[in-house]
Design a protein around this motif. Structure first.
Motif, PDB file in Angstrom:
ATOM      1  N   VAL A   1       3.900   2.646 -13.342  1.00 12.59           N
ATOM      2  CA  VAL A   1       3.157   3.905 -13.292  1.00 12.59           C
ATOM      3  C   VAL A   1       2.080   3.844 -12.211  1.00 12.59           C
ATOM      4  O   VAL A   1       1.873   4.807 -11.463  1.00 12.59           O
ATOM      5  CB  VAL A   1       2.542   4.240 -14.656  1.00 12.59           C
ATOM      6  CG1 VAL A   1       1.702   5.506 -14.572  1.00 12.59           C
ATOM      7  CG2 VAL A   1       3.634   4.415 -15.709  1.00 12.59           C
ATOM      8  N   ALA A   2       1.387   2.709 -12.112  1.00  9.31           N
ATOM      9  CA  ALA A   2       0.369   2.560 -11.066  1.00  9.31           C
ATOM     10  C   ALA A   2       1.000   2.666  -9.684  1.00  9.31           C
ATOM     11  O   ALA A   2       0.388   3.212  -8.758  1.00  9.31           O
ATOM     12  CB  ALA A   2      -0.358   1.226 -11.232  1.00  9.31           C
ATOM     13  N   VAL A   3       2.208   2.147  -9.527  1.00  9.59           N
ATOM     14  CA  VAL A   3       2.901   2.283  -8.240  1.00  9.59           C
ATOM     15  C   VAL A   3       3.220   3.756  -7.983  1.00  9.59           C
ATOM     16  O   VAL A   3       2.986   4.272  -6.889  1.00  9.59           O
ATOM     17  CB  VAL A   3       4.194   1.449  -8.211  1.00  9.59           C
ATOM     18  CG1 VAL A   3       4.923   1.636  -6.877  1.00  9.59           C
ATOM     19  CG2 VAL A   3       3.885  -0.029  -8.437  1.00  9.59           C
ATOM     20  N   ALA A   4       3.741   4.448  -8.999  1.00  7.23           N
ATOM     21  CA  ALA A   4       4.048   5.870  -8.838  1.00  7.23           C
ATOM     22  C   ALA A   4       2.804   6.656  -8.449  1.00  7.23           C
ATOM     23  O   ALA A   4       2.875   7.602  -7.648  1.00  7.23           O
ATOM     24  CB  ALA A   4       4.657   6.422 -10.124  1.00  7.23           C
ATOM     25  N   GLU A   5       1.654   6.270  -8.980  1.00  8.95           N
ATOM     26  CA  GLU A   5       0.411   6.980  -8.670  1.00  8.95           C
ATOM     27  C   GLU A   5       0.001   6.813  -7.208  1.00  8.95           C
ATOM     28  O   GLU A   5      -0.739   7.655  -6.674  1.00  8.95           O
ATOM     29  CB  GLU A   5      -0.703   6.514  -9.601  1.00  8.95           C
ATOM     30  CG  GLU A   5      -0.505   7.004 -11.043  1.00  8.95           C
ATOM     31  CD  GLU A   5      -1.497   6.417 -12.017  1.00  8.95           C
ATOM     32  OE1 GLU A   5      -1.697   7.034 -13.072  1.00  8.95           O
ATOM     33  OE2 GLU A   5      -2.061   5.336 -11.721  1.00  8.95           O
ATOM     34  N   LEU A   6       0.481   5.765  -6.553  1.00  7.84           N
ATOM     35  CA  LEU A   6       0.230   5.631  -5.115  1.00  7.84           C
ATOM     36  C   LEU A   6       0.813   6.806  -4.340  1.00  7.84           C
ATOM     37  O   LEU A   6       0.359   7.124  -3.244  1.00  7.84           O
ATOM     38  CB  LEU A   6       0.834   4.335  -4.582  1.00  7.84           C
ATOM     39  CG  LEU A   6       0.242   2.999  -5.039  1.00  7.84           C
ATOM     40  CD1 LEU A   6       1.074   1.845  -4.492  1.00  7.84           C
ATOM     41  CD2 LEU A   6      -1.204   2.873  -4.596  1.00  7.84           C
ATOM     42  N   PHE A   7       1.841   7.425  -4.904  1.00  9.06           N
ATOM     43  CA  PHE A   7       2.557   8.504  -4.225  1.00  9.06           C
ATOM     44  C   PHE A   7       2.017   9.886  -4.578  1.00  9.06           C
ATOM     45  O   PHE A   7       2.578  10.888  -4.124  1.00  9.06           O
ATOM     46  CB  PHE A   7       4.046   8.434  -4.577  1.00  9.06           C
ATOM     47  CG  PHE A   7       4.792   7.292  -3.937  1.00  9.06           C
ATOM     48  CD1 PHE A   7       5.557   7.492  -2.793  1.00  9.06           C
ATOM     49  CD2 PHE A   7       4.741   6.020  -4.483  1.00  9.06           C
ATOM     50  CE1 PHE A   7       6.252   6.442  -2.208  1.00  9.06           C
ATOM     51  CE2 PHE A   7       5.432   4.964  -3.906  1.00  9.06           C
ATOM     52  CZ  PHE A   7       6.184   5.179  -2.759  1.00  9.06           C
ATOM     53  N   LEU A   8       0.970   9.980  -5.380  1.00 11.56           N
ATOM     54  CA  LEU A   8       0.431  11.291  -5.742  1.00 11.56           C
ATOM     55  C   LEU A   8       0.142  12.122  -4.488  1.00 11.56           C
ATOM     56  O   LEU A   8      -0.476  11.633  -3.532  1.00 11.56           O
ATOM     57  CB  LEU A   8      -0.836  11.137  -6.571  1.00 11.56           C
ATOM     58  CG  LEU A   8      -0.636  10.837  -8.059  1.00 11.56           C
ATOM     59  CD1 LEU A   8      -1.956  10.445  -8.713  1.00 11.56           C
ATOM     60  CD2 LEU A   8      -0.010  12.043  -8.771  1.00 11.56           C
ATOM     61  N   GLY A   9       0.597  13.360  -4.500  1.00 15.51           N
ATOM     62  CA  GLY A   9       0.408  14.246  -3.355  1.00 15.51           C
ATOM     63  C   GLY A   9       1.481  14.135  -2.297  1.00 15.51           C
ATOM     64  O   GLY A   9       1.519  14.962  -1.373  1.00 15.51           O
TER      65      GLY A   9
ATOM     66  N   ALA B   1       0.854  -1.187   0.000  1.00 13.08           N
ATOM     67  CA  ALA B   1       0.000   0.000   0.000  1.00 13.08           C
ATOM     68  C   ALA B   1       0.893   1.240   0.000  1.00 13.08           C
ATOM     69  O   ALA B   1       2.104   1.156   0.196  1.00 13.08           O
ATOM     70  CB  ALA B   1      -0.908  -0.001   1.222  1.00 13.08           C
ATOM     71  N   ALA B   2       0.285   2.400  -0.215  1.00 11.17           N
ATOM     72  CA  ALA B   2       1.072   3.633  -0.190  1.00 11.17           C
ATOM     73  C   ALA B   2       1.746   3.813   1.167  1.00 11.17           C
ATOM     74  O   ALA B   2       2.907   4.228   1.250  1.00 11.17           O
ATOM     75  CB  ALA B   2       0.178   4.827  -0.498  1.00 11.17           C
ATOM     76  N   ALA B   3       1.036   3.499   2.225  1.00  6.96           N
ATOM     77  CA  ALA B   3       1.557   3.560   3.593  1.00  6.96           C
ATOM     78  C   ALA B   3       0.593   2.791   4.483  1.00  6.96           C
ATOM     79  O   ALA B   3      -0.521   2.451   4.064  1.00  6.96           O
ATOM     80  CB  ALA B   3       1.693   5.006   4.071  1.00  6.96           C
TER      81      ALA B   3
END
Length: 274
Positions: free
Chosen positions: A158-166, A100-102
């Motif tokens: 890219v989907a993993v990178a999108e977890l970090f948006l913001g 998960a993102a966190a």
């Protein structure tokens, strides 16, 4: 000249595996350890500037401890630096990673129980038991859906990178709590089982193959001097950047123009992963 970022040698010791070391240094095999804090800065020298960060459970080799500092090399990318000795714990057999993102660590298998710490995407833990919504780990209880078995990889960087948006921009950052451009690319690729060095110049030199400009495909990497971004689709990219001070999506054409106009030059490479 060896790159000091990935050469485990300082003024006193050198890794025994190195073919050549300066005279007068002691060759050492090093000992295994794991990061024991949610996030810790990997410093160029004791009390020096941050080069990168390491997160909970990441394995390192310790070559020297001195005056409260440990001289280490990270297993994930070979990056060398100094950590507070207090940020390291004994090596353990990690079984899962935070996909998960966190996530939070809880004192019991109940989301209303007190949390003891937060872990970033990529952190490694040892699952001890449990098969419900929570599993017990070496740290406490974690939501089962936030974990993946070690060796299980995602399939879309890219989907993993999108977890970090913001996520706030942090120079040298490597976590969901703060990250920079190369840290974002590394996190995305490692989650998909793709080896990736830590800094953007290394990534430009070592990742993928060059492709004609303008043929932007999802997952491509665009490089500038000191910066890297990941192509999200034919029109947009995702990157951790100091303009937004966050991980953000930006039109490719607008980003290229903005970065050049602010004095950082044109795109230096367009790479496609295999």
């Amino acid at each position: 000249m060896p790159d000091r970022r990935r050469t485990p040698v300082n003024g006193r010791v050198a890794a025994a595996s190195l073919a050549e070391v300066p005279a007068g240094l002691t060759r050492v095999e090093g000992s295994p350890a794991r990061v024991s804090q949610p996030v810790v800065d990997l410093l160029r020298a004791p009390e020096g500037p941050r080069d990168r960060q390491l997160i909970y459970g990441e394995p390192v080799t310790v070559f020297e401890t001195r005056d409260g500092w440990a001289f280490v090399q990270a297993a994930k990318d070979g990056y060398v630096g100094y950590l507070p000795q207090s940020a390291l714990g004994a090596a353990f057999e990690a079984s899962h990673w935070v996909s998960a993102a966190a996530t939070h660590v809880y004192t019991a298998d109940d989301f209303k129980s007190p949390e003891t710490s937060a872990l970033s995407h990529g952190s490694r833990v040892q699952v001890l038991g449990g098969s419900g919504r929570f599993v017990e780990t070496n740290l406490g209880f974690l939501p089962a859906r936030h974990l993946s078995p070690l060796g299980a990889h995602m399939n879309d960087p890219v989907a993993v990178a999108e977890l970090f948006l913001g996520t706030p921009y942090l120079w040298g950052g490597n976590s969901r709590f703060g990250i920079d451009c190369s840290g974002l690319v590394q996190a995305a690729l490692l989650a998909c089982g793709i080896p990736c060095p830590g800094d953007s110049d290394m990534q430009e030199a070592e990742l993928g193959t060059s492709v004609p400009g303008g043929d932007h495909q999802r997952g491509d990497l665009l490089f500038w001097k000191g910066h890297v971004a990941m192509v999200r689709d034919a029109q947009t990219l995702i990157h951790a950047n100091a303009h937004d001070m966050a991980v953000a999506v930006e039109p490719i054409a607008a980003a290229i123009t903005r970065i050049e106009e602010q004095g950082d030059g044109p795109v230096t490479a367009h790479k496609r992963l295999g």
